[in-house]
Design a protein around this motif. Structure first.
Motif, short mmCIF file in Angstrom:
data_model
loop_
_atom_site.label_atom_id
_atom_site.label_comp_id
_atom_site.label_asym_id
_atom_site.label_seq_id
_atom_site.Cartn_x
_atom_site.Cartn_y
_atom_site.Cartn_z
N GLU A 199 45.10 39.28 43.89
CA GLU A 199 44.78 38.91 42.50
C GLU A 199 43.28 39.10 42.23
O GLU A 199 42.88 39.57 41.17
N HIS A 236 43.05 34.26 33.04
CA HIS A 236 44.06 33.99 34.06
C HIS A 236 44.60 35.29 34.62
O HIS A 236 45.05 36.16 33.87
N ALA A 248 47.44 36.25 37.38
CA ALA A 248 48.49 35.59 38.15
C ALA A 248 49.54 36.60 38.58
O ALA A 248 50.23 37.18 37.74
N SER A 300 52.42 32.92 41.22
CA SER A 300 51.19 32.29 40.73
C SER A 300 51.30 31.98 39.24
O SER A 300 50.66 31.05 38.75
N TYR A 324 52.24 28.49 39.06
CA TYR A 324 51.48 27.56 39.89
C TYR A 324 50.92 26.45 38.99
O TYR A 324 50.48 26.71 37.88
N SER A 380 48.82 24.18 36.81
CA SER A 380 47.54 24.50 36.17
C SER A 380 47.01 23.31 35.39
O SER A 380 47.78 22.55 34.78
N ARG A 423 46.63 30.29 40.64
CA ARG A 423 46.01 29.67 41.80
C ARG A 423 44.50 29.58 41.59
O ARG A 423 43.88 28.60 41.95
N HIS A 466 39.60 28.88 43.72
CA HIS A 466 39.40 27.76 44.63
C HIS A 466 39.68 26.49 43.84
O HIS A 466 39.60 26.49 42.61
N THR A 483 39.18 26.94 39.29
CA THR A 483 40.58 27.30 39.06
C THR A 483 40.69 28.34 37.95
O THR A 483 41.39 28.15 36.95
N SER A 488 43.22 34.69 42.86
CA SER A 488 43.05 34.26 44.25
C SER A 488 42.92 35.45 45.20
O SER A 488 43.68 36.41 45.11
N LYS A 495 46.27 35.72 47.41
CA LYS A 495 47.59 36.08 46.87
C LYS A 495 47.63 37.58 46.64
O LYS A 495 46.85 38.14 45.88
#
Length: 407
Positions: free
Chosen positions: A177, A210, A212, A216, A219, A221, A230, A233, A237, A241, A244
């Protein structure tokens, strides 16, 4: 020695002041003016990204009091009355000397100050009763002028070009991602994206948006939107990621904004890892349904339309189609809106949701974002930015909304 990168036309500024005064008369009729504090609102009402206080009296000359950067303000803003100040205690005397004194009752941009700063203001400026003025400012900013719309149309065209024409050639299944997010940044910067996007809600942040892949998209949020992610970190957020990987047979949902000359557009593009013929029926049906909702609601973006009624229509469509579960998010990610105003901030007024019963006006701009979460697969759907016109919503971010296959 220096020249401004852009100087807001005085006619544009005068239009904004007149509209804000008109709204203030309805929102806070007892107030003799509006005091704004946030840099975003100061920019909107002066033309410079100011640090200080702007006072817009109901009658008389507007005054900008600047803590720092008055030399820059004088380059960028056509306002005549601009003065330096250091303490809130100076405000009454400075405004009185400028010929636009604070009124006994003054409206305030209450969201423009922290609790601590508002307490400081009240302790330094006595004899004035402050009342809420945020709604007058929000209503003013919601209706865009031709000057603003020209910026947003250009922003939307570049946004669409980046996501649909340029970026697909740089993506491939197997990327993380984070890698796909970096490719999006590369494309957007090449098209003039200014890098920093803004949100009006207190404490809310945005960085690209975002990104994703696969599950994800569902995921959990904390962001007030339907797309899960995700993120980088737990302390950041946002974006995508590094852990992923976008796998074959998964959607990659990019809900990412574009900003040009201060104005934003919002758009979501879903990519499919593999040929478009391989999209499962469940995902294809949900995505097509989201396009249908967007089309129906966009047709209703006409002057006089009621946002809450457009929202109710979309919810009725979801129930009638058997797609209410997962529509606008799964589980705790579900949100109770379908779209939002947009302009100098991503999250503007009005919202397409319950309780927003004031009619739309020509020149308003809204992002519509019907999306659908599918357990175990991810998030599909669309988001695009529209201008309210007499003929219905005019899309600023392109005319194609299908998923794009990437092999």
């Amino acid at each position: 020695m220096f020249e401004a990168l852009e100087r807001m036309p005085m006619e544009e500024l005068a239009r904004r002041h007149a509209a804000c005064r008109s709204h203030l008369a309805r929102v806070a009729p007892e107030a003799g003016g509006l005091a704004v504090f946030s840099r975003l609102a100061i920019y909107y009402l002066t033309g410079t990204w100011g640090n200080g206080v702007f006072w817009l009296p109901v009658e008389g000359e507007p005054v900008y009091l600047c803590r720092k950067g008055i030399e820059r303000a004088r380059l960028e803003s056509p306002l005549a009355a601009m003065f330096p100040f250091k303490s809130y205690s100076e405000l009454p005397a400075l405004l009185r000397e400028a010929g636009s004194p604070l009124s006994e009752v003054a409206a305030a941009e209450m969201s423009g100050l922290t609790w601590a700063l508002s307490d400081l203001l009240l302790s330094r400026v006595t004899g004035v009763r402050f009342v809420p003025g945020d709604l007058a400012l929000a209503r003013t900013m919601a209706v865009k002028s031709d000057w603003e719309l020209a910026k947003m149309r250009l922003c939307g065209a570049r946004h669409d070009k980046g996501l649909r024409e340029v970026l697909p050639a740089l993506l491939r299944p197997g990327m993380t991602e984070r890698e796909t997010a970096h490719k999006a940044w590369e494309v957007f910067f090449s098209l003039g994206h200014m890098g920093h996007m803004r949100m009006g809600a207190h404490g809310e942040e945005i960085f690209l948006g975002h990104v994703a892949a696969g599950d994800s998209g569902n995921y959990p949020s904390v962001f007030n939107g339907p797309v899960g992610l995700r993120g980088e970190h737990p302390a950041m957020t946002l974006m995508g990621s590094a852990g992923k990987v976008w796998m074959p047979g998964e959607p990659l949902t990019m809900d990412i904004g574009f900003v040009l000359e201060g104005y934003h557009t919002d758009k979501t593009q879903v990519y499919w890892a593999g040929p478009e013929s391989g999209v499962p029926d469940e995902a294809r049906r949900a995505h097509d349904f989201c396009i249908e909702v967007q089309t129906r609601v966009a047709e209703g973006l006409r002057p006089g339309a009621i946002p809450s009624e457009l929202y109710a229509m979309a919810m009725d469509m979801a129930r009638a189609s058997g797609l209410a579960e997962g529509f606008m998010g799964l589980g705790g990610n579900k949100v109770n809106f379908l779209g939002h105003g947009i302009g100098l901030a991503i999250d503007g007024w009005p919202v397409v949701a319950r309780g927003f019963d004031e009619p739309l006006e020509v020149g308003m701009t809204l992002a519509l974002e019907p999306k659908h979460g599918i357990p175990g697969l991810g998030m599909v759907g669309v988001e695009n930015t529209f201008e309210v016109t007499a003929a219905g919503g005019a899309c600023l971010t392109g005319s194609r909304y299908d998923m794009l296959g990437v092999e």
